[in-house]
Scaffold this active site. Structure first.
Site, PDB file in Angstrom:
ATOM      1  N   ASP A 162     -52.149 -85.293  44.614  1.00  8.27           N
ATOM      2  CA  ASP A 162     -52.394 -85.436  46.042  1.00  8.27           C
ATOM      3  C   ASP A 162     -53.422 -84.416  46.546  1.00  8.27           C
ATOM      4  OD1 ASP A 162     -52.138 -86.416  48.604  1.00  8.27           O
ATOM      5  OD2 ASP A 162     -50.343 -85.241  49.062  1.00  8.27           O
ATOM      6  N   ASN A 414     -46.822 -79.015  37.195  1.00  8.88           N
ATOM      7  CA  ASN A 414     -46.375 -79.126  38.579  1.00  8.88           C
ATOM      8  C   ASN A 414     -45.772 -80.506  38.822  1.00  8.88           C
ATOM      9  OD1 ASN A 414     -46.443 -78.244  41.568  1.00  8.88           O
ATOM     10  ND2 ASN A 414     -47.458 -80.240  41.599  1.00  8.88           N
ATOM     11  N   GLU A 415     -44.511 -80.516  39.187  1.00  7.41           N
ATOM     12  CA  GLU A 415     -43.784 -81.720  39.606  1.00  7.41           C
ATOM     13  C   GLU A 415     -43.833 -82.857  38.595  1.00  7.41           C
ATOM     14  OE1 GLU A 415     -45.043 -82.850  43.527  1.00  7.41           O
ATOM     15  OE2 GLU A 415     -43.979 -81.187  44.474  1.00  7.41           O
ATOM     16  N   ASN A 468     -40.177 -77.131  44.402  1.00  7.95           N
ATOM     17  CA  ASN A 468     -40.913 -77.659  45.545  1.00  7.95           C
ATOM     18  C   ASN A 468     -39.960 -78.535  46.345  1.00  7.95           C
ATOM     19  OD1 ASN A 468     -43.156 -76.472  44.407  1.00  7.95           O
ATOM     20  ND2 ASN A 468     -44.197 -78.376  43.883  1.00  7.95           N
ATOM     21  N   TYR A 470     -38.989 -80.232  50.413  1.00  2.00           N
ATOM     22  CA  TYR A 470     -39.504 -80.542  51.749  1.00  2.00           C
ATOM     23  C   TYR A 470     -38.401 -81.087  52.657  1.00  2.00           C
ATOM     24  CZ  TYR A 470     -44.167 -79.748  49.911  1.00  2.00           C
ATOM     25  OH  TYR A 470     -45.291 -79.163  49.358  1.00  2.00           O
ATOM     26  N   TYR A 474     -40.289 -84.550  54.260  1.00  2.00           N
ATOM     27  CA  TYR A 474     -40.196 -85.842  53.584  1.00  2.00           C
ATOM     28  C   TYR A 474     -38.780 -86.410  53.612  1.00  2.00           C
ATOM     29  CZ  TYR A 474     -44.902 -84.922  51.814  1.00  2.00           C
ATOM     30  OH  TYR A 474     -46.250 -84.673  51.725  1.00  2.00           O
ATOM     31  N   GLU A 505     -43.119 -74.460  46.839  1.00  2.00           N
ATOM     32  CA  GLU A 505     -43.691 -75.268  47.924  1.00  2.00           C
ATOM     33  C   GLU A 505     -42.618 -75.564  48.961  1.00  2.00           C
ATOM     34  OE1 GLU A 505     -45.832 -78.841  46.977  1.00  2.00           O
ATOM     35  OE2 GLU A 505     -46.837 -77.942  45.231  1.00  2.00           O
ATOM     36  N   TRP A 550     -46.477 -74.145  51.258  1.00  2.00           N
ATOM     37  CA  TRP A 550     -47.508 -75.144  51.003  1.00  2.00           C
ATOM     38  C   TRP A 550     -48.061 -75.588  52.345  1.00  2.00           C
ATOM     39  CZ3 TRP A 550     -49.926 -76.242  46.701  1.00  2.00           C
ATOM     40  CH2 TRP A 550     -50.745 -77.366  46.639  1.00  2.00           C
ATOM     41  N   LYS A 570     -50.839 -79.487  55.816  1.00  2.00           N
ATOM     42  CA  LYS A 570     -49.743 -78.529  55.718  1.00  2.00           C
ATOM     43  C   LYS A 570     -50.206 -77.073  55.745  1.00  2.00           C
ATOM     44  CE  LYS A 570     -46.505 -81.532  53.266  1.00  2.00           C
ATOM     45  NZ  LYS A 570     -47.416 -82.663  53.024  1.00  2.00           N
TER      46      LYS A 570
END
Length: 594
Positions: A162, A414-415, A468, A470, A474, A505, A550, A570
């Protein structure tokens, strides 16, 4: 691979400037031998810079394929008898290089350096033509992954990360003179024994001349504090001034290679920060003291330049980091320019160094980008060939950054998908490899919400837990009370693993200037309330040893994303580095006296 350096035995010449440039979406340039003479039908392009936003319209933004660069330079007459090397600090994502029509090197991997010995192809005093074909295509066998689609309107690149897929020669290019018998590599590790600092070193020498090696260690004032003979050894520094967060104190190890008659063959200066890093229980220790990460995930992303390195933005961004009270950052989601690490070393900023393994999660990619049903790990998608590319990216990351005291933790992904047996089989050898390459630092990866505690099959391989999350953005969007309850419950589960937890994040998209009396998503007030909620959760779980928001600044994303309005918002700073209200809120938290 040692960085270019000017010493009594070495010289470097920057090839920064305007190069001839031509796009090649049909990939015909190699067959038509564009490298065989001056690049025809070319325009000019700055190096270093990403080319995508410099061109007007969609031509550069949507380009898929090769981008050709060409320049001429003169090899200095004084370089006769020296080894002449052409070095690229990066080429995103792959490159083939020719010198006067002869291919000299190929490299895959967009964020680490590569070089070619061109001694036999050049004559000191004469001009030389350098041509580079830089390819921006991503496949399931590249790091990061992607898919190129053939469409009625041309080739289109789909990728699963992203942030915008900037490409080109975004970092420095060098022509270097290096002795034939030379320092090829240096590895430094440090320790602390009581009040003494210990510097262990290993020097790799290349070349045929009989030689001796001596290492002389100086403090920051240039005073000699120790020396050692031989290609490997240890120097003990009494009452050493340690490198520490906020105190970027650097020693300098001067490595000298001499002939048996005493003639200086080569000299290289390696900065050294004496410090220790250790994970003990739920603590992350630097020099034996618990360290709490405050800071950001960041991007190499600025207007017009894209990922092109810029010293002005480097210094300004680090000044903003110091102003806000950040003591650390993660190189999300790829290795940054080496100048960034050098500066972090000098400032005493702590770095989580991340390889460019992002987008290895088709479940997450489907939610963000939609319209795909790929399996993440399979013989047809991310497979054994992909893992070898990933392993090579880790090798190059560690080889480049191993001597930076600011780097305290390797992040190898990452993720990614991490809740399947296939993920475990893919990542376990990569953790083993990273520890073999560098036993002195902890290793981890960044977990995403699709693999919560109890479901993740990779987290136990790491020395730390990096999350991470949110909640409030989200999930539980706009409902910070519910978000706080759910977030605390999950974080308390992770704390039972007995490892340090770094929140790598957390953030909420915010449009600068949008305000609301009742905090609403996208408003500056909501971003502040969102951060405050997260901080209450972190402060209630002792295992949390870090918080990295983030993002540091708004950044560009794929233009096709309908839920990204002019990029990802963000950032606590805008893309041109103006503070949002969140920047002041973080400054109050991270600078108690602000």
């Amino acid at each position: 691979m040692l960085r270019p350096q000017d010493t009594p035995t070495r010289e470097r010449r920057s090839l920064a400037g305007l190069w001839s440039f031509r796009l090649d979406p049909a990939l015909v340039g190699a067959d038509e031998q564009w490298f065989g003479g001056p690049l025809e039908h070319a325009r000019e392009m700055p190096v270093p810079a990403s080319y995508n936003d410099i061109l007007v319209g969609t031509e550069g933004r949507d380009h898929v394929g090769n981008a050709w660069y060409q320049t001429t330079t003169r090899v200095p007459r004084g370089w006769a008898g020296q080894r002449v090397v052409l070095r690229f600090d990066s080429a995103t994502h792959a490159a083939t290089v020719w010198v006067d029509g002869t291919e000299v090197v190929r490299h895959v991997g967009g964020y680490t350096p590569f070089e070619a010995d061109i001694t036999e192809l050049v004559t000191p005093g004469d001009e030389v033509r350098v041509t580079v074909a830089v390819n921006n295509e991503l496949t399931f066998q590249t790091i990061p992954p992607g898919v190129v689609h053939e469409t009625p309107n041309g080739r289109r690149q789909q990728y699963f990360h992203d942030f915008f897929n900037y490409a080109g020669l975004a970092r420095s290019v060098w022509l270097c003179a290096i002795p034939q018998t030379r320092v090829e590599d240096i590895t430094v590790t440090t320790d602390v024994r009581g009040s003494d600092g210990v510097v262990a070193y290993a020097v790799e020498i290349a070349g045929d001349d009989e030689h001796t090696v001596e290492v002389v260690l100086h403090d920051a004032d240039g005073v000699e504090v120790g020396r050692s003979q031989g290609a490997a050894g240890e120097i003990v520094v009494p009452d050493a001034h340690l490198w520490a967060p906020g105190d970027g104190y650097l020693h300098v190890a001067q490595v000298e290679v001499r002939s048996t008659a005493g003639e200086l063959l080569d000299q290289y200066a390696q900065t050294v920060g004496i410090r220790t890093v250790e994970v003990r229980g739920t603590e992350f220790l630097i020099n034996g003291a618990p360290f709490h990460f405050t800071g950001f995930g960041r991007h190499e992303d600025t207007p017009v330049r894209g990922k092109g390195h810029d010293d002005a933005f480097l210094v300004h961004d680090m000044e903003l980091m110091r102003w806000i009270g950040a003591n650390s950052f993660r190189t999300s989601h790829y290795p940054y320019a080496e100048e960034v690490y050098d500066y972090a070393d000098r400032l005493g900023l702590v770095v989580i160094d991340e390889v460019a393994a992002v987008g290895q999660n088709m479940g997450l990619a489907g939610g963000i980008f939609g319209g795909q049903n790929y399996t993440t790990f399979s013989p047809e998608t991310i497979n054994d060939v992909s893992r070898e590319a990933h392993a090579q990216a880790i090798r190059e990351l560690v080889a480049r950054d191993k001597n930076h005291p600011s780097v305290v933790l390797w992040s190898i992904a990452n993720e990614p998908e991490s809740d399947t047996d296939a993920a475990r089989a893919y990542f376990e050898p990569l953790f083993t490899l990273t520890r073999e390459l560098d036993p002195s630092r902890p290793v981890g990866f960044v977990n995403v919400m699709l693999a919560p505690h109890g479901a993740c099959k990779v987290s136990e391989l790491g020395d730390v837990v990096m999350l991470n999350r949110y909640y409030g953005w989200y999930v539980n969007t706009g409902d910070l009370e519910a978000a706080e309850t759910a977030w605390r419950a999950e974080l308390e589960q992770w704390a039972t693993d007995g490892k340090p937890i770094i929140i790598t994040e957390y953030g909420a998209d915010t449009v600068a200037g949008v305000h609301s009396l009742t905090p609403q998503p996208w408003s500056e007030e909501y971003q502040v309330a969102y951060l405050e909620m997260n901080h209450r959760v972190f402060d209630s779980v002792p295992a949390v040893v870090g918080e990295q928001v983030w993002n540091f600044a708004d950044f560009a994303t794929a233009s096709a994303s309908v839920f990204r309005v002019d990029g990802n918002k963000k950032g606590v700073f805008t893309r041109d580095r103006r503070p949002k209200a969140a920047a002041h809120a973080l400054r109050r938290r991270w600078n108690r006296d602000a």
